[in-house]
Design an enzyme around this catalytic site. Structure first.
Site, PDB file in Angstrom:
ATOM      1  N   ARG A  84       1.253  -1.448  -0.194  1.00 53.81           N
ATOM      2  CA  ARG A  84      -0.037   0.128   0.119  1.00 53.81           C
ATOM      3  C   ARG A  84       1.242   1.368  -0.138  1.00 53.81           C
ATOM      4  O   ARG A  84       1.776   1.269   0.668  1.00 53.81           O
ATOM      5  CB  ARG A  84      -1.333  -0.025   1.313  1.00 53.81           C
ATOM      6  CG  ARG A  84      -1.635   0.909   1.552  1.00 53.81           C
ATOM      7  CD  ARG A  84      -2.578   1.079   2.532  1.00 53.81           C
ATOM      8  NE  ARG A  84      -3.254   2.539   2.797  1.00 53.81           N
ATOM      9  CZ  ARG A  84      -2.654   3.329   3.630  1.00 53.81           C
ATOM     10  NH1 ARG A  84      -2.491   3.188   4.733  1.00 53.81           N
ATOM     11  NH2 ARG A  84      -3.851   4.152   4.075  1.00 53.81           N
ATOM     12  N   GLU A 379      -3.185  -0.314   8.737  1.00 52.77           N
ATOM     13  CA  GLU A 379      -1.716   0.158   9.349  1.00 52.77           C
ATOM     14  C   GLU A 379      -1.631  -0.221  10.547  1.00 52.77           C
ATOM     15  O   GLU A 379      -2.651  -0.414  11.541  1.00 52.77           O
ATOM     16  CB  GLU A 379      -1.692   1.538   9.099  1.00 52.77           C
ATOM     17  CG  GLU A 379      -1.058   2.496   7.873  1.00 52.77           C
ATOM     18  CD  GLU A 379      -1.129   4.325   8.519  1.00 52.77           C
ATOM     19  OE1 GLU A 379      -0.422   4.327   9.076  1.00 52.77           O
ATOM     20  OE2 GLU A 379      -1.721   4.589   7.465  1.00 52.77           O
TER      21      GLU A 379
HETATM   22  O1  IFM Z   1       3.842   7.517  10.024  1.00 52.05           O
HETATM   23  C1  IFM Z   1       2.121   7.106  10.278  1.00 52.05           C
HETATM   24  C2  IFM Z   1       1.268   7.463   8.692  1.00 52.05           C
HETATM   25  O2  IFM Z   1       1.609   8.456   7.915  1.00 52.05           O
HETATM   26  C3  IFM Z   1       0.224   7.449   9.126  1.00 52.05           C
HETATM   27  N1  IFM Z   1      -0.796   6.729  10.321  1.00 52.05           N
HETATM   28  C4  IFM Z   1       0.548   6.496  11.139  1.00 52.05           C
HETATM   29  C5  IFM Z   1       1.870   6.642  11.495  1.00 52.05           C
HETATM   30  C6  IFM Z   1       2.634   6.510  12.480  1.00 52.05           C
HETATM   31  O3  IFM Z   1       2.250   7.582  13.016  1.00 52.05           O
END
Ligand code: IFM
Length: 479
Positions: A84, A379
């Site tokens: 991603r 994420e």
């Molecule tokens: O690095 C960030 C990412 O860009 C977006 N979500 C959280 C991650 C860690 O802080």
């Protein structure tokens, strides 16, 4: 009833489960002045004294723009099946409006072709926080026109890549864009205006809806469109009604403000009530809610740590830290009567408590709230103070334990009935962690910032074994 899990039970995932890693354009690409790219709000912000740790910026970042073929080869060597990444809007449409720059589109087309040639499924995020500066100069996300500009940009990218990319994500973590960018000001563009942050949230929602329609019109129907929300797991400090009311307030501002209109076609009434002294929401025009609530093919969940909140004790200043950076301005408009507490337990280098049960709870919440909608963990990951050994290898057992715990939580949620189709570790490699600069290392691959050499950490090898076998290896196996 699923079999009870014991420590010896193998944790095996469905065969089609995607084992991915995630990045974003400004955090890794560098090449900020090449091939027609113009500044985004993060270029401006990071070059403004005092805004990022050590004045660090993404001018070079980890030079992925020039090294993408090696980076794809590395992912393939590890055994990843999905990747991603985000598109830099100012690389493909430099002023945020008008015709596209072919060289910018070519970079992403080459990246996608390289991924496909290595059997890695691309997932494109259109917007990961880097608004073209010209659009910010014209008012940014608090300005309605920005949503229309986003739809035009979505159409351009959809037409260019829709024949080869199946998985699309409109926005990444719009909460951060709205409330850290325009509320607390710890993210670009660094504005501190509570009313503007709520207006930005609405226009981000509108951008998502208009962008989804534009993508669908530009691409084959088989493609999937989603949004990645950093939906918070908000827990009460006690069962006191005042603490439960605090949870409701933060849940509305973290979650309801986005999934209300996106999934259900309405903002929560409790959100209107909590923010009535800040804004009258008159910028929500007739037809907006219908435009925002587009049918989605999937939902992306980003999860790091839960929040623990209470009502403030009126006699004390109370704890305030919410883990989103230091600012005297709150990213929570209308919630000055809410206190954030540190959740007990071990923490990562960001100070975020490690709690995989939060991920399980989050998945089940969205399984209930959006029945039938496939979920992806777009994420999840942890920053640690990783350093190479004298032999040059980077051992990160804490990250392996973190990944193991959270992947087990995902597997438990699947066993409990959730339709989770994939997991994208944040992040493929160490990179520019926004206001924290390069100090916080989230990568499974270590980057030596002096030479930009990449070295897979032991967590990358462990995760690769999981990806290849579909079963979580024991935590010590990659050491
Ligand atoms: O690095 C960030 C990412 O860009 C977006 N979500 C959280 C991650 C860690 O802080």
């Amino acid at each position: 009833m699923p079999e009870p899990e014991t420590p010896a039970t193998p944790v095996t995932f469905p065969p089609a489960f995607l084992w991915g890693a995630a990045t974003s354009a400004y955090q890794i690409e560098g090449a900020v002045r090449e091939d027609g790219r113009t500044p985004s709000i993060w270029d401006t912000f990071s070059h403004t004294p005092g805004k990022t740790a050590g004045g660090e910026h993404g001018d070079i970042a980890v030079d992925h723009y020039h090294r993408f073929r090696d980076d794809v080869a590395l992912m393939a060597d590890l055994g990843l099946t999905a990747y991603r990444f985000s598109i830099s809007w100012s690389r493909v449409q430099p002023t945020g409006r008008g015709p596209a720059v072919q060289r910018g589109l070519d970079f992403y087309r080459n990246l996608v072709d390289e991924l496909l040639a290595h059997g890695i499924k691309p997932a494109v995020t259109l917007y990961h926080w880097d608004l073209p500066q010209e659009l910010e100069d014209a008012g940014g996300w608090p300005e309605r026109d920005t949503a229309y500009r986003f739809a035009e940009y979505a159409q351009i990218v959809g037409e260019a890549l829709g024949d080869r990319v199946e998985q699309w994500i409109t926005l990444n973590e719009p909460w951060c864009s709205a409330f850290l960018g325009y509320g607390s000001g710890v993210h670009a563009p660094g504005r501190t205006d509570a009313a503007a942050s709520l207006k930005a949230a609405h226009h981000l929602n509108l951008a998502h809806g208009l962008g989804t329609s534009a993508l669908r019109a530009a691409m084959p129907a088989r493609n999937s469109v989603a949004i990645s929300l950093n939906s918070s797991v908000v827990r009460p400090y006690s069962q006191d009604p005042a603490d439960l009311a605090a949870v409701q307030k933060i849940d509305d501002l973290a979650n309801g403000v986005f999934h209300g209109p996106i999934l259900h076609g309405a903002y929560p009434e409790t959100l209107f009530a909590a923010t009535e002294l800040i804004t009258d929401w008159s910028y929500v025009q007739d037809g907006d809610l219908a435009a925002i609530k587009q049918p989605l093919d999937a939902l992306g969940l980003n999860y790091y740590t839960p929040a623990l909140v209470s009502a403030t004790d009126p006699d004390s200043d109370g704890p305030r830290a919410d883990g989103h950076g230091a600012s005297s301005h709150s990213p929570w408009p209308g919630a000055d009567d809410v206190a954030f507490h540190q959740t007990p337990g071990e923490r990562t280098e960001m100070g975020w408590t490690i709690d995989p049960t939060g991920l399980h709870d989050l998945i089940l919440r969205y399984t209930r709230e959006a029945p039938g909608l496939p979920l992806y963990i777009t994420e999840n990951g942890a920053a640690y103070d990783d350093k190479p050994d004298p032999d040059g290898r980077v051992h990160d057992p804490e990250r392996i334990a973190y990944l193991h715990g959270h992947l087990r939580a995902v597997r438990r949620a699947i066993a409990d009935g959730a339709d989770v189709r994939g997991y994208y570790l944040w992040s493929l490699m160490d990179n520019f962690e926004w206001a924290y600069g390069y100090e916080k290392r989230f990568g499974a691959v270590y980057v030596d910032y002096a030479t930009l050499a990449r070295t897979p950490k032991s967590s990358a090898l462990w995760y690769g074994q999981a990806a290849r076998s579909g079963t979580l290896p024991p935590v010590a196996s990659a050491e």
